[in-house]
Design a protein around this motif. Structure first.
Motif, mmCIF file in Angstrom:
data_model
loop_
_atom_site.group_PDB
_atom_site.id
_atom_site.type_symbol
_atom_site.label_atom_id
_atom_site.label_comp_id
_atom_site.label_asym_id
_atom_site.label_seq_id
_atom_site.Cartn_x
_atom_site.Cartn_y
_atom_site.Cartn_z
ATOM 1 N N GLU A 1 -6.753 12.508 -7.821
ATOM 2 C CA GLU A 1 -6.170 12.112 -6.542
ATOM 3 C C GLU A 1 -5.391 13.276 -5.949
ATOM 4 N N THR B 1 -2.773 5.873 -7.162
ATOM 5 C CA THR B 1 -2.533 4.860 -6.123
ATOM 6 C C THR B 1 -3.820 4.159 -5.706
ATOM 7 N N LEU B 2 -4.812 4.204 -6.574
ATOM 8 C CA LEU B 2 -6.120 3.655 -6.244
ATOM 9 C C LEU B 2 -6.239 2.248 -6.829
ATOM 10 N N SER B 3 -6.487 1.260 -5.976
ATOM 11 C CA SER B 3 -6.660 -0.105 -6.482
ATOM 12 C C SER B 3 -7.970 -0.188 -7.262
ATOM 13 N N ASP B 4 -8.082 -1.194 -8.116
ATOM 14 C CA ASP B 4 -9.289 -1.312 -8.935
ATOM 15 C C ASP B 4 -10.521 -1.541 -8.061
ATOM 16 N N THR B 5 -10.387 -2.345 -7.002
ATOM 17 C CA THR B 5 -11.549 -2.602 -6.138
ATOM 18 C C THR B 5 -11.995 -1.332 -5.421
ATOM 19 N N ALA B 6 -11.023 -0.540 -4.940
ATOM 20 C CA ALA B 6 -11.368 0.717 -4.257
ATOM 21 C C ALA B 6 -11.992 1.703 -5.246
ATOM 22 N N TYR B 7 -11.471 1.721 -6.477
ATOM 23 C CA TYR B 7 -12.015 2.625 -7.493
ATOM 24 C C TYR B 7 -13.460 2.255 -7.824
ATOM 25 N N GLN B 8 -13.727 0.950 -7.993
ATOM 26 C CA GLN B 8 -15.086 0.529 -8.331
ATOM 27 C C GLN B 8 -16.053 0.859 -7.195
ATOM 28 N N GLU C 1 -8.613 0.435 2.944
ATOM 29 C CA GLU C 1 -9.345 0.851 1.738
ATOM 30 C C GLU C 1 -10.826 1.125 2.017
ATOM 31 N N ASP D 1 1.374 9.377 0.139
ATOM 32 C CA ASP D 1 1.535 7.986 -0.290
ATOM 33 C C ASP D 1 2.956 7.733 -0.793
ATOM 34 N N TRP E 1 4.098 6.021 -3.097
ATOM 35 C CA TRP E 1 4.260 6.010 -4.566
ATOM 36 C C TRP E 1 4.763 7.367 -5.050
#
Length: 938
Positions: free
Chosen positions: A235, A255-262, A293, A456, A458
């Motif tokens: 990232e 800072t990557l959500s699991d859905t965005a990563y998949q 996203e 971001d 975070w």
């Protein structure tokens, strides 16, 4: 599918000299690939023109060609060797472009050679912007709205159609060369012209800019059976709009959500599988809209990339090594993961630590350059740091930069007001992360900083943890700080030097002793690729403040080698070459070799190069704790350039043995004043000189020695802040500037010997016998830094008496300094008189060049002499050079339009190439010599 047995010989194309945008990460990947193929019994032929790399060492390939990277050179190699296949994916953009050019000329077909790892169609799909856009549309992957333009008018028309802001991306360039943002029609003409000129095919992509989106990179491997494995997700802390080579990057993605990563993962795999005939490493870059996203594909690189070296070091997974085996037919599940030993290469690494990569810039070398970061890469190197948390890794990365940072906190305490800081934060510059910390210290909100930088929140919250701790620490003294608070500060990456400032101590030693008493000491964790899910035996460690130490010292005798830290102008890959050879020589002498370095681009930081690797900043605090743990016989500082040499004083003062030349003798050579005093005693001619601490003193000295004068500080790298001045006004300006940047530094004022020849000697001394490795004459006159001069080996215009005098003086200096190991001495010759300019009691920039030119393993020999296990008489040295070798400096001025390109005493080149000529009638040499004559006559 097992190995393709029809491939008996492979040509690997290297990346050429180091330039901004393509550095020694390809030396690392090319070296790994060569080793990997030779393990399979394949004959490896290698072409690369860079003498400073381990990749071009005779031991790396069956045959090495140090030739210019041209189609003519390729044809020569194909005529002289029976080559079955060419691997172009290990040499960056240079290798891909050359492979494509050779294909267009029918070279591969003519000699019956096939491309492995990638085919021309895949290269075109990735590199040609219009092909890429069309390819993405075909497979249903979203990209930013864009059009290809091959002319200025077309570009203007498409810009109007797409709308601002725009990004102009030239085709077939590296490091983002020629790319730029366009925010308004007033900026468009110049940006279009620049992009079209930068592209070798006069083509640009006019694309909608997605400013403020987040950027991610995935490193993948694919085999011929279409198996794909994702090695690492990186990232970018900085948002879209800053070249990834200039961005602080983090692994794993934070800072990557699991859905965005998949989604990103599935898209990357789809892109790679659609590339055609492609087995090997690949880098895919995405932009992600932080609000929705939504993702778009930025680019795909069908080769190992800059990030591949980082991903390899971050995960411990040898990407280039596996990619080379995939290129010759193996499947991922047929190959072993070398680290675990019991899992296959078809196993995705898992990280239980945080990696931070921070770029290193050299804007000080390019006065007047625009230091705004954007699409065009401007950094010259990078450091990688490993910690248990992001703040710890971030502060360790700062400590490894070697730009006086001692961590993120208490770095050059900013005197800027809030309004000034906020204005600065709008523009991305090399020091923005430090300015973010300053803003948070002044109470600026995370929301405001996020709006200005698009970083971001975070990451900003993580920096806030450092700020909060700094404020808390400053309310205590060392005598009353709670033990647990001190431990928490160390876990957040605070260095002892930071803590000494915050707790108002006289020195960092007080902090060190206090925490040792409390048991707050570093523990070392293994980089094992699998988060301890499987047993691993890798000797690759990082430090943190934890309870369990995984680095158990052996009972063998050990030697520590100090690396050279991040690449920068004045200290580059040549010192990694020296360290790598040093490690091998140490092992041959029966010692355990321990490497300390923080540069992810290098071969010396490969997990299987040393017996033990500590991936740590080359920073005193980290070094002393490793030595405390390992208790080595001593440390070698001669191989890691100025970085390692600077730590010799700390080692000496703490009673730690330095192999080879003693500290006080090194100090004489480094301290310009003491060195000149020694020359006076030895009766060796040197330019008249004096020392000063103020502008007034400097003017008095200059009057005495006579103008023009060379103004320089002691203990500098690459001629840093050296100036030639011709009068009092210029002198005062130079001294004031120098004292501003290096306060308290002793200034040396030398009479400058203008219009004279310059030459240098590299030599080895074992205390008895003196051996001259090489005598090099510079084509440019004195006054131009040796790193920026074309150097010829052996000399072409010096008389035998002048050469003999140089060798006599060099030996005299080596004996007076009690050198044990390497020494480099630089000379100026005027009116038949040989003057000594300086001596470097270590490996020099030219040591690898001489070793390659003469085909002698000088670094192996020198290391054994440094250790004291051998003498020169133990070696049979045979030099082989038919004609002359020329060291050619290479510059990256195209990254800094409008800067002063005039060469002088401060080094500006980013790399070098080697060229061999049979005799002095060679047209190339005659051209260089003619230019030199013009310089001498000025």
């Amino acid at each position: 599918m097992p190995k393709d047995n029809s491939i008996r010989s492979v040509l690997i194309i290297g990346s050429g000299p180091i330039i901004i945008g393509q550095a020694c990460e390809f030396d690392y990947s090319g070296s790994q690939a060569a080793r990997s193929l030779r393990e399979e019994g394949i004959r490896v032929i290698l072409i690369n023109s860079n003498p400073a790399t381990i990749m071009t060492d005779p031991m790396m390939a069956d045959r090495v060609y140090l030739l210019p990277l041209t189609v003519e050179s390729l044809e020569q190699i194909l005529q002289e060797n029976e080559i079955d296949a060419v691997l172009p994916t290990m040499g960056g953009q240079t290798a891909l472009n050359l492979a494509k050019e050779a294909d267009e000329l029918g070279l591969w077909e003519k000699y019956g050679v096939r491309l492995i790892g990638v085919d021309i169609k895949a290269i075109n799909k990735a590199e040609d912007r219009e092909e890429f856009r069309r390819f993405m549309h075909e497979i249903g992957v979203p990209v930013a709205p864009s059009r290809i333009a091959n002319s200025f008018l077309e570009g203007k028309e498409f810009a109007q159609e797409i709308g601002f802001p725009l990004v102009i991306r030239p085709s077939y360039t590296l490091g983002g060369t020629g790319g730029s943002f366009v925010h308004s029609k007033e900026e468009l003409d110049e940006a279009l012209q620049r992009g079209l000129e930068a592209s070798p095919i006069h083509e640009v992509l006019v694309e909608k800019a997605v400013l403020g989106w987040k950027e991610f990179e995935l490193e993948l491997l694919r085999d011929a059976a279409d198996n794909v494995v994702i090695i690492c997700t990186v990232e970018n802390m900085d948002p879209m709009g800053i070249h990834t080579g200039d961005s602080i990057t983090v692994a794993p993605a934070m800072t990557l959500s699991d859905t965005a990563y998949q989604l990103m993962r599935n898209t990357a795999i789809k892109m790679m599988r659609s590339m055609g005939n492609f087995a090997g490493g690949c880098n895919v870059q995405f932009a992600l809209n932080p609000q929705t996203e939504e993702i778009i594909a930025i680019e795909i690189n069908p080769r190992v990339s800059r990030s591949s070296a980082l991903a390899s070091k971050a995960t411990g997974y040898p990407i280039a090594k596996i990619a080379a085996k995939l290129a010759i037919g193996y499947r991922l599940d047929e190959l072993k993961n070398q680290i675990t030993g019991n899992t296959s290469a078809y196993f995705e690494p898992a990280l239980d630590y945080v990696i931070v990569k921070m770029p290193r810039w050299n804007f000080d070398k390019f006065k007047g350059a625009d230091d705004t970061l954007g699409l065009q890469m401007k950094s010259v190197g990078e450091v990688m740091a490993i910690g248990r948390t992001f703040p710890e890794a971030l502060q360790k990365a700062c400590q490894g930069l070697e730009n006086e940072a001692i961590g993120l906190g208490t770095y050059n305490n900013s005197s800027l007001k809030i309004e000034q800081l906020l204005e600065k934060l709008k523009r991305p510059t090399w020091d923005r992360v430090f300015r973010i910390k300053d803003a948070l210290m002044l109470g600026v909100s995370i929301k405001t900083i996020h709006q200005l930088t698009h970083i971001d929140p975070w990451f900003l919250h993580q920096i806030q943890l450092i700020v909060d701790m700094e404020k808390k620490l400053s309310t205590y003294h060392l005598r009353d700080i709670p033990d647990e608070l001190l431990r928490e500060a160390k876990q957040l990456g605070f260095s002892d030097r930071q803590l000494a400032i915050l707790l108002r101590c006289d020195s960092e030693d007080e902090i060190y002793e206090k925490r040792k008493q409390l048991g707050i000491v570093r523990t070392y964790k293994m980089v094992d690729t699998c988060s301890a899910e499987f047993e691993a035996r890798t000797p690759y460690y990082y430090s943190t403040f934890d309870q369990v130490n995984e680095s158990i010292p052996s009972k063998r005798k050990k030697v520590v080698v100090l690396g050279s830290g991040p690449n920068r102008i004045g200290q580059g890959i040549e010192f990694d070459y020296c360290c790598t050879h040093g490690l091998m020589a140490i092992q041959e002498c029966g010692y355990e070799a321990i490497m300390i370095n923080c540069n992810p681009e290098t071969v010396s930081t490969d997990f299987d190069m040393a017996d033990k690797l500590y991936f740590e900043p080359v920073f005193w605090e980290h070094l002393r704790e490793i030595i405390d743990l390992e208790q080595p016989e001593g440390v070698i500082v001669q191989l890691g350039g100025q970085t390692a040499l600077k730590l010799a004083k700390n080692l000496h003062e703490n009673g730690i043995h330095i192999f080879g030349t003693a500290f006080d003798d090194m100090d004489i050579a480094e301290d310009r004043g003491r060195f000149s005093d020694m020359l006076k005693e030895l009766g060796i001619p040197y330019p008249k000189y004096g020392t000063a601490y103020t502008a007034e003193e400097a003017m008095a000295v200059a009057k005495k020695v006579g103008y023009p004068v060379l103004v320089r500080p002691s203990y500098v790298l690459g001629g840093q802040r050296m100036r030639i001045v011709i009068n009092e006004e210029e002198l005062e300006k130079a001294v004031v500037s120098l004292l501003k940047h290096l306060p308290g530094n002793k200034i040396l004022i030398d009479h400058f010997l203008d219009r004279c020849q310059e030459a240098e000697i590299d030599a080895i001394f074992d205390g008895e016998e003196f051996h001259v490795m090489g005598v090099m004459e510079h084509i440019e006159p004195a006054g131009i830094h040796s790193g920026d001069s074309n150097a010829v080996l052996p000399p072409f215009n010096l008389s035998p008496m002048e050469v003999t005098t140089m060798e006599y003086y060099a030996e005299k200096i080596a004996r007076a300094l009690h050198i044990q190991g390497l020494i480099n001495v630089q000379f100026a010759i005027k009116d038949g008189v040989v003057y000594v300019i300086e001596a470097n009691p270590r490996a020099s920039r030219t040591t690898p060049f001489i070793a390659k030119a003469y085909q002698v393993p000088y670094l192996n020999i020198a290391t054994k002499i440094i250790l004291g296990t051998h003498k020169l008489k133990d070696f049979k040295i045979e030099k082989k050079l038919n004609g002359y070798a020329i060291k050619e400096p290479v510059f990256s001025f195209n990254k800094f339009p409008g800067v002063n390109r005039e060469l002088g005493p401060e080094m500006k080149s980013t790399g070098e190439a080697i060229r061999f000529i049979k005799d002095l009638r060679d047209p190339y040499f005659r051209k260089l010599y003619k230019e030199r004559s013009m310089l001498l006559s000025k």
